[in-house]
Design a protein around this motif. Structure first.
Motif, PDB file in Angstrom:
ATOM      1  N   GLU A   1     132.929  65.443  14.020  1.00  0.00           N
ATOM      2  CA  GLU A   1     132.164  66.216  13.056  1.00  0.00           C
ATOM      3  C   GLU A   1     131.314  67.258  13.775  1.00  0.00           C
ATOM      4  OE1 GLU A   1     129.859  63.748  10.561  1.00  0.00           O
ATOM      5  OE2 GLU A   1     131.579  62.734   9.643  1.00  0.00           O
TER       6      GLU A   1
ATOM      7  N   ASN B   1     137.071  64.534   1.512  1.00  0.00           N
ATOM      8  CA  ASN B   1     137.100  64.597   2.973  1.00  0.00           C
ATOM      9  C   ASN B   1     136.188  63.539   3.590  1.00  0.00           C
ATOM     10  OD1 ASN B   1     138.911  66.692   2.944  1.00  0.00           O
ATOM     11  ND2 ASN B   1     137.376  68.294   3.154  1.00  0.00           N
ATOM     12  N   ARG B   2     134.998  63.386   3.052  1.00  0.00           N
ATOM     13  CA  ARG B   2     134.060  62.412   3.606  1.00  0.00           C
ATOM     14  C   ARG B   2     134.542  60.982   3.372  1.00  0.00           C
ATOM     15  NH1 ARG B   2     127.835  64.452   3.132  1.00  0.00           N
ATOM     16  NH2 ARG B   2     128.173  66.607   3.796  1.00  0.00           N
TER      17      ARG B   2
ATOM     18  N   GLY C   1     132.672  80.397  -0.588  1.00  0.00           N
ATOM     19  CA  GLY C   1     132.910  79.344   0.385  1.00  0.00           C
ATOM     20  C   GLY C   1     133.524  79.901   1.651  1.00  0.00           C
TER      21      GLY C   1
ATOM     22  N   MET D   1     132.815  70.621  -4.327  1.00  0.00           N
ATOM     23  CA  MET D   1     132.142  69.321  -4.245  1.00  0.00           C
ATOM     24  C   MET D   1     133.168  68.178  -4.207  1.00  0.00           C
ATOM     25  SD  MET D   1     129.021  70.057  -6.913  1.00  0.00           S
ATOM     26  CE  MET D   1     128.367  68.394  -6.770  1.00  0.00           C
TER      27      MET D   1
ATOM     28  N   THR E   1     128.270  69.843  12.974  1.00  0.00           N
ATOM     29  CA  THR E   1     127.229  70.175  12.006  1.00  0.00           C
ATOM     30  C   THR E   1     126.957  71.681  12.019  1.00  0.00           C
ATOM     31  OG1 THR E   1     126.211  68.021  12.316  1.00  0.00           O
ATOM     32  CG2 THR E   1     124.867  69.729  11.282  1.00  0.00           C
TER      33      THR E   1
ATOM     34  N   TRP F   1     123.222  72.693  -3.587  1.00  0.00           N
ATOM     35  CA  TRP F   1     124.259  73.656  -3.969  1.00  0.00           C
ATOM     36  C   TRP F   1     123.653  74.912  -4.586  1.00  0.00           C
ATOM     37  CZ3 TRP F   1     125.731  76.103  -8.418  1.00  0.00           C
ATOM     38  CH2 TRP F   1     126.952  76.779  -8.375  1.00  0.00           C
TER      39      TRP F   1
ATOM     40  N   ASP G   1     121.594  68.842   4.812  1.00  0.00           N
ATOM     41  CA  ASP G   1     122.360  69.198   3.620  1.00  0.00           C
ATOM     42  C   ASP G   1     121.570  70.194   2.773  1.00  0.00           C
ATOM     43  OD1 ASP G   1     124.493  67.637   4.271  1.00  0.00           O
ATOM     44  OD2 ASP G   1     123.815  65.894   3.137  1.00  0.00           O
TER      45      ASP G   1
ATOM     46  N   LYS H   1     136.283  68.390  -3.150  1.00  0.00           N
ATOM     47  CA  LYS H   1     136.970  68.442  -1.856  1.00  0.00           C
ATOM     48  C   LYS H   1     136.101  67.818  -0.760  1.00  0.00           C
ATOM     49  CE  LYS H   1     139.188  71.671   1.336  1.00  0.00           C
ATOM     50  NZ  LYS H   1     140.456  70.918   1.370  1.00  0.00           N
ATOM     51  N   ASN H   2     134.823  68.133  -0.739  1.00  0.00           N
ATOM     52  CA  ASN H   2     133.929  67.551   0.261  1.00  0.00           C
ATOM     53  C   ASN H   2     133.860  66.030   0.128  1.00  0.00           C
ATOM     54  OD1 ASN H   2     133.351  70.028   1.320  1.00  0.00           O
ATOM     55  ND2 ASN H   2     131.492  70.325   0.124  1.00  0.00           N
TER      56      ASN H   2
ATOM     57  N   TYR I   1     139.380  78.368   4.065  1.00  0.00           N
ATOM     58  CA  TYR I   1     140.164  77.762   2.992  1.00  0.00           C
ATOM     59  C   TYR I   1     141.192  78.720   2.391  1.00  0.00           C
ATOM     60  CZ  TYR I   1     136.466  74.211   2.984  1.00  0.00           C
ATOM     61  OH  TYR I   1     135.579  73.232   3.341  1.00  0.00           O
TER      62      TYR I   1
END
Length: 239
Positions: free
Chosen positions: A30, A7-8, A171, A1, A32, A40, A37, A3-4, A175
């Motif tokens: 981007e 990035n955003r 994930g 979360m 998709t 989680w 969304d 990291k996201n 990564y």
């Protein structure tokens, strides 16, 4: 979360700065993956469900053979008038049915928590059948040789966890580096996670590659258990 979020935030800042000048040296593109969304807990619950598929397949497959050793009924299997392939196929079908029952219990509990249902029922059922079939066959192959229920339980948990983590259970594999991606490309759990997540959330997923790999893996695992079981039945060792 975290990291996201980073990035955003970086992407939004670069886009804002770029909009204030005529041209920039960084372009944000981007792609998709899913249509919306995903919460989680719901996304992780679907991923955990795949772990349950792998674990139940391995465990029921192993126990179907270790129980024969512990109940000392292996002699009956070797003396059966039916061809070894029929007996092995019967065990596979019985194990898959038990796997579906355990999977149904998980899905009911998961639905009560998240209210999420698969939007592609037929591909979902097919993916479950393939994944269960693969790991039931693998579990039976292992169970023929380890002969212990406790050992089977420990091996099934360790193997399922390793395959699930190595398949992207926590994930995307992007990564984790090139080695993890190379191992993930031959891991059935990788494709199972992608297909099952698509069955729940739609998204940009290569279904042809996923179902092709799972189908080939099932054919290979089924051929392997038939070969190993037939060879074991014809051997002279009887307990």
């Amino acid at each position: 979360m975290t990291k996201n979020f980073r990035n955003r935030l970086d992407g939004a800042l670069v886009s804002y700065i770029d909009s204030l000048r005529n041209g920039g040296n960084i372009i944000i593109a981007e792609t998709t993956v899913y249509e919306q969304d995903i919460p989680w807990d719901t996304g992780f619950g679907v991923s955990v469900f795949v772990f349950g598929l792998v674990l139940s397949g391995l465990l029921f497959g192993m126990l179907s053979m270790t129980s024969e050793w512990e109940n000392k009924t292996t002699k009956l299997l070797k003396l059966s008038p039916y061809p070894a392939g029929i007996t092995a196929t019967g065990k596979i079908i019985a194990n898959i049915i038990k796997c579906f029952v355990s999977g149904l219990v998980f899905l009911i509990i998961f639905f009560l928590i998240s209210k999420a249902l698969p939007v592609h029922t037929l591909p979902f059922s097919l993916s479950l059948l393939l994944v269960y079939g693969i790991f039931v066959c693998v579990g039976m192959c292992i169970g023929i040789y380890i002969k212990s229920t406790l050992t089977a339980f420990l091996i099934s948990i360790a193997t399922a966890l390793a395959l699930w983590v190595g398949g992207g259970g926590f994930g995307p594999l992007s990564y984790f580096g090139d080695i993890a991606n190379a191992l993930g490309s031959i891991n059935p759990a990788t494709y199972a996670i992608e297909v099952v997540r698509w069955c729940y959330f739609n998204g940009n997923v290569n279904l042809a590659a996923g179902f092709t790999f799972l189908s080939l893996a099932f054919i290979a695992a089924f051929s392997l258990i038939i070969f190993i079981y037939t060879r074991w039945v014809r051997s002279e060792e009887v307990r």
